[in-house]
Design an enzyme around this catalytic site. Structure first.
Site, PDB file in Angstrom:
ATOM      1  N   ASP A   1      -1.370   7.765   6.165  1.00 47.93           N
ATOM      2  CA  ASP A   1      -0.913   6.684   5.630  1.00 47.93           C
ATOM      3  C   ASP A   1      -2.401   5.498   5.840  1.00 47.93           C
ATOM      4  OD1 ASP A   1       0.012   4.767   3.548  1.00 47.93           O
ATOM      5  OD2 ASP A   1       1.358   3.830   5.340  1.00 47.93           O
TER       6      ASP A   1
ATOM      7  N   SER B   1      -0.445   3.452  -2.611  1.00 48.26           N
ATOM      8  CA  SER B   1       1.561   4.506  -2.057  1.00 48.26           C
ATOM      9  C   SER B   1       1.866   4.835  -3.345  1.00 48.26           C
ATOM     10  CB  SER B   1       2.355   3.166  -1.823  1.00 48.26           C
ATOM     11  OG  SER B   1       2.091   2.429  -0.711  1.00 48.26           O
TER      12      SER B   1
ATOM     13  N   ARG C   1       9.861  -1.538  -0.416  1.00 43.32           N
ATOM     14  CA  ARG C   1       8.834  -2.983  -0.521  1.00 43.32           C
ATOM     15  C   ARG C   1       8.984  -3.979  -1.183  1.00 43.32           C
ATOM     16  NH1 ARG C   1       4.121  -2.481  -1.213  1.00 43.32           N
ATOM     17  NH2 ARG C   1       4.110  -0.097  -1.539  1.00 43.32           N
TER      18      ARG C   1
ATOM     19  N   CYS D   1       0.582   8.078  -4.189  1.00 43.32           N
ATOM     20  CA  CYS D   1      -0.322   8.662  -5.179  1.00 43.32           C
ATOM     21  C   CYS D   1      -1.059   9.932  -4.432  1.00 43.32           C
ATOM     22  CB  CYS D   1      -1.864   7.894  -5.193  1.00 43.32           C
ATOM     23  SG  CYS D   1      -1.159   5.916  -6.245  1.00 43.32           S
TER      24      CYS D   1
ATOM     25  N   TYR E   1      14.916  -1.026   4.536  1.00 40.92           N
ATOM     26  CA  TYR E   1      14.101  -0.318   4.141  1.00 40.92           C
ATOM     27  C   TYR E   1      12.362   0.045   4.762  1.00 40.92           C
ATOM     28  CZ  TYR E   1      10.541   2.159   1.778  1.00 40.92           C
ATOM     29  OH  TYR E   1       9.554   2.788   1.485  1.00 40.92           O
TER      30      TYR E   1
ATOM     31  N   LYS F   1       2.999  -1.410   8.013  1.00 42.51           N
ATOM     32  CA  LYS F   1       2.451  -2.276   7.246  1.00 42.51           C
ATOM     33  C   LYS F   1       2.326  -3.909   7.544  1.00 42.51           C
ATOM     34  CE  LYS F   1       1.411   0.462   4.189  1.00 42.51           C
ATOM     35  NZ  LYS F   1       1.984   1.956   3.289  1.00 42.51           N
TER      36      LYS F   1
ATOM     37  N   ARG G   1      12.545   9.153   2.058  1.00 46.42           N
ATOM     38  CA  ARG G   1      11.796   8.818   2.664  1.00 46.42           C
ATOM     39  C   ARG G   1      11.889   9.884   3.426  1.00 46.42           C
ATOM     40  NH1 ARG G   1       6.234   7.147   1.420  1.00 46.42           N
ATOM     41  NH2 ARG G   1       7.136   5.307  -0.250  1.00 46.42           N
TER      42      ARG G   1
ATOM     43  N   HIS H   1      -5.986   1.457   4.048  1.00 44.25           N
ATOM     44  CA  HIS H   1      -4.650   2.009   3.518  1.00 44.25           C
ATOM     45  C   HIS H   1      -4.897   3.518   3.636  1.00 44.25           C
ATOM     46  CE1 HIS H   1      -1.236   2.345   0.601  1.00 44.25           C
ATOM     47  NE2 HIS H   1      -0.715   3.178   1.893  1.00 44.25           N
TER      48      HIS H   1
HETATM   49  O1  SAT Z   1       7.009   1.223   2.553  1.00 46.39           O
HETATM   50  S1  SAT Z   1       5.616   1.629   3.138  1.00 46.39           S
HETATM   51  O2  SAT Z   1       4.945   0.368   3.185  1.00 46.39           O
HETATM   52  O3  SAT Z   1       6.111   1.764   4.774  1.00 46.39           O
HETATM   53  C1  SAT Z   1       5.257   3.185   2.251  1.00 46.39           C
HETATM   54  C2  SAT Z   1       4.123   2.883   1.221  1.00 46.39           C
HETATM   55  O4  SAT Z   1       4.726   2.202   0.384  1.00 46.39           O
HETATM   56  O5  SAT Z   1       2.595   3.282   1.443  1.00 46.39           O
HETATM   57 MN    MN Z   2       1.289   3.193   2.707  1.00 40.73          MN
END
Ligand code: SAT
Ligand code: MN
Length: 603
Positions: free
Chosen positions: A279, A250, A71, A252, A199, A208, A378, A228
């Site tokens: 998530d 993210s 991101r 963690c 991405y 998100k 991922r 989140h």
């Molecule tokens: O890249 S994502 O936002 O989908 C996953 C994350 O950062 O929690």
């Molecule tokens: Mn996330």
């Protein structure tokens, strides 16, 4: 597929097509036939590579542009009419200016390409939580990922109907030019524009962009919350079930916690963990005066590196069919995905995430440039693949929450677990979260930053108003969940993790649920209630912190300690954050908690 009778939707598609000028427009009906056809096209063009179809049926590998792997928070904007409404945690752009800028970049960008129209639902179609979106994209990869991550196609179009509303989403890959990459949100128009990226977190707009940024704004005005958070269910030996939602930044360990396998002696007693989500949680007040949560997604977009048979066998099992891997290594001996930590043995023949031959001899796990997989690589896996998916995953009403957990990555100061004194104090604890940055976002990693409720990059409006909304929600629930904070990431002087984490986190979960039931005592400290070391079950724990140093109750004591001097430093730092960074919209209840903390530390 027949188009829609919804004029607003038809107009939106026409308008975006006139602007971006695709050669074709394809409406995604979500049928198996259509999805298979798209997969075949993407294989032909090289956008996805089929993996070993015996070991990994219907699984594919995708490699993104090497400069487009996470991101991009600095290129993410909240475009509200008034700048102050976006608040200090967001980049702001005037909506008019943002539309003009985007239009300029995307004009004609789909020439020679196909525009796919993806109707999608966040939460189960037709359920009280459901909200619909339509994403227009020139990427088959996006269609295939949205098909895993959300519910798409004909049923959604039917649910939107002739007059229903939807969140507008336009995604244009353009030429993946990082300088012209923008992730733009228009909460006042229910619209999202994402350009020059391919991405996941930037382009799977249901995730998100919608389910957190736009939804948090909707939740504020409609009286619910978009968070989140993972959601997990715990089944007790007597069959009773309790549910927990937990917010972590993210990368963690949300996916690992959500699918945790309890230590042996818990399993033999009959404890079981079920995953509802890993998530995102949408949370509403139920008729019974409790908070009820659903996972609005339909799949997992999890981090591959570090996922293995020991750390998260459930995640691993989830990725063995119908999964798209992005930016992992490829073991060419048997065409299977590989990443650091998957197996102890390194593959003899492997291609790295950029498509180059990988040199096992040069591999040094501390040097990212020698890794086969990108640290933010991922898997996109269907939730129904998960062996411990909760039967409540697909329920209309969601699950009632007994506890909310906040947590970050903190090497020092924050104990393994503590409980807030009440809802407002719990909101304070969430507001005070800070964590070290990770590879999930572009930029430096390991830098400590404030991340209230793990929502810093995802609050679609002013953070002060967001915190006030949390306080207000507490007033609406008669039986609010108890709020806790955890920190799995305490380190010793040599940088070793002191707590084993993963399945052993069950030991902390058990304490948390006992606190909810009122069946275990705690020590009251300046930060809240902390367990007595003897109340955390260490039976069967076998963990080496460093060579020859086995974890004992003494180490537990160390990571349960509350050091007033450090906490005074923490409180002063937080005061600076409140004052200088968030400003006047912070609710009074939080200032009161801060004062109580400071006074307590100074005593
Ligand atoms: O890249 S994502 O936002 O989908 C996953 C994350 O950062 O929690
Ligand atoms: Mn996330």
């Amino acid at each position: 597929m027949a188009n829609t009778k919804n004029k607003k939707l038809q107009d939106y598609v026409n308008e975006c097509a006139a602007l971006t000028q695709p050669d074709n427009i394809v409406w995604i009906d979500g049928s198996e036939k259509q999805i298979s056809m798209l997969k075949a096209m993407a294989v032909k063009s090289g956008e996805i590579i089929p993996l070993n179809q015996t070991k990994y049926p219907d699984c594919y590998l995708h490699r993104s542009d090497p400069g487009d792997v996470a991101r991009v928070e600095e290129k993410t904007f909240i475009c509200t009419k008034k700048e102050e409404d976006a608040g200090p945690t967001n980049n702001w752009m005037d909506p008019k200016e943002a539309y003009e800028l985007a239009n300029e970049i995307v004009r004609g960008s789909m020439k020679g390409r196909t525009m796919y129209v993806i109707p999608y639902s966040m939460a189960k179609v037709g359920s009280p939580f459901a909200k619909y979106g339509v994403e227009l994209t020139d990427s088959i990869y996006v269609v295939l990922n949205m098909n895993i991550m959300t519910r798409i196609g004909r049923p959604v179009l039917d649910a939107i109907g002739a007059t229903g509303d939807f969140v507008k989403g336009l995604h244009c890959k353009c030429d993946i030019n990082a300088d012209k990459r923008y992730i733009l949100h228009f909460p006042e128009d229910n619209a999202i524009i994402s350009i020059n990226s391919a991405y996941g977190g930037n382009v799977l707009l249901g995730k998100k962009c919608f389910a957190l940024r736009i939804a948090s704004y909707l939740g504020k005005s409609e009286g619910w919350m978009a968070e989140h958070m993972l959601i997990l269910g715990v089944t007790f030996p007597d069959g009773q079930k309790k549910y927990i939602a937990a917010a972590f930044p993210s990368a963690c360990g949300k996916t690992n916690l959500a699918m945790l396998i309890p230590p042996k002696h818990y399993e033999s007693k009959g404890y079981k963990i079920e995953c509802v989500g890993d998530d995102i949680a949408w949370i509403r007040v139920g008729d019974d005066g409790r908070l009820w949560a659903v996972n609005p997604e339909n799949g997992f977009f999890g981090i591959a590196p570090g996922t293995n048979e020991k750390s998260n066998p459930n995640a691993l099992a989830s990725t063995t069919k119908g999964t798209i891997f992005t930016n992992v290594g490829l073991n060419t001996d048997d065409m299977t995905p590989w990443w650091e930590g998957l197996t102890k043995e390194l593959p003899a023949h492997c291609i790295d995430w950029m498509g180059r031959p990988w040199n096992a001899a040069k591999f040094d796990k501390k040097d990212k440039s020698t890794c086969a997989a990108h640290p933010n690589s991922r898997f996109t896996a269907p939730a129904k693949n998960c062996p411990c998916i909760s039967p409540a995953f697909d329920s209309d009403q969601g699950v009632p929450l007994d506890a909310i957990i906040f947590g970050g990555r903190r090497a020092t100061t924050t104990p393994l677990v503590y409980q807030s004194r009440n809802w407002d104090h719990g909101v304070f604890v969430g507001s005070a979260m800070s964590s070290e940055t990770t590879a999930a976002a572009a930029g430096a990693t390991g830098v400590l930053r404030h991340d209230p409720m793990a929502m810093k990059p995802f609050i679609g409006y002013h953070v002060g108003d967001y915190l006030a909304h949390w306080i207000d929600m507490g007033k609406k629930v008669k039986n609010p969940p108890k709020i806790f904070n955890v920190n799995w990431f305490r380190q010793d002087d040599e940088g070793n993790f002191i707590w084993p984490g993963f399945g052993d986190n069950m030991r902390v979960i058990e304490w948390i649920l006992k606190r909810c039931e009122g069946t275990v005592e705690a020590e009251e400290t300046v930060i809240g209630y902390v367990p007595k070391a003897s109340d955390i079950d260490l039976e069967g724990l076998d963990y080496e912190i460093s060579k020859g140093h086995k974890f004992t109750e003494k180490d537990l004591g160390t990571i349960l300690e509350v050091n007033k001097e450090r906490w005074l430093g923490e409180a002063n730092e937080l005061e600076g954050y409140y004052t200088k960074e968030i400003g006047s919209r912070i609710p009074k209840e939080l200032w009161d908690c801060l004062k109580t903390l400071k006074d307590g530390c100074e005593k």
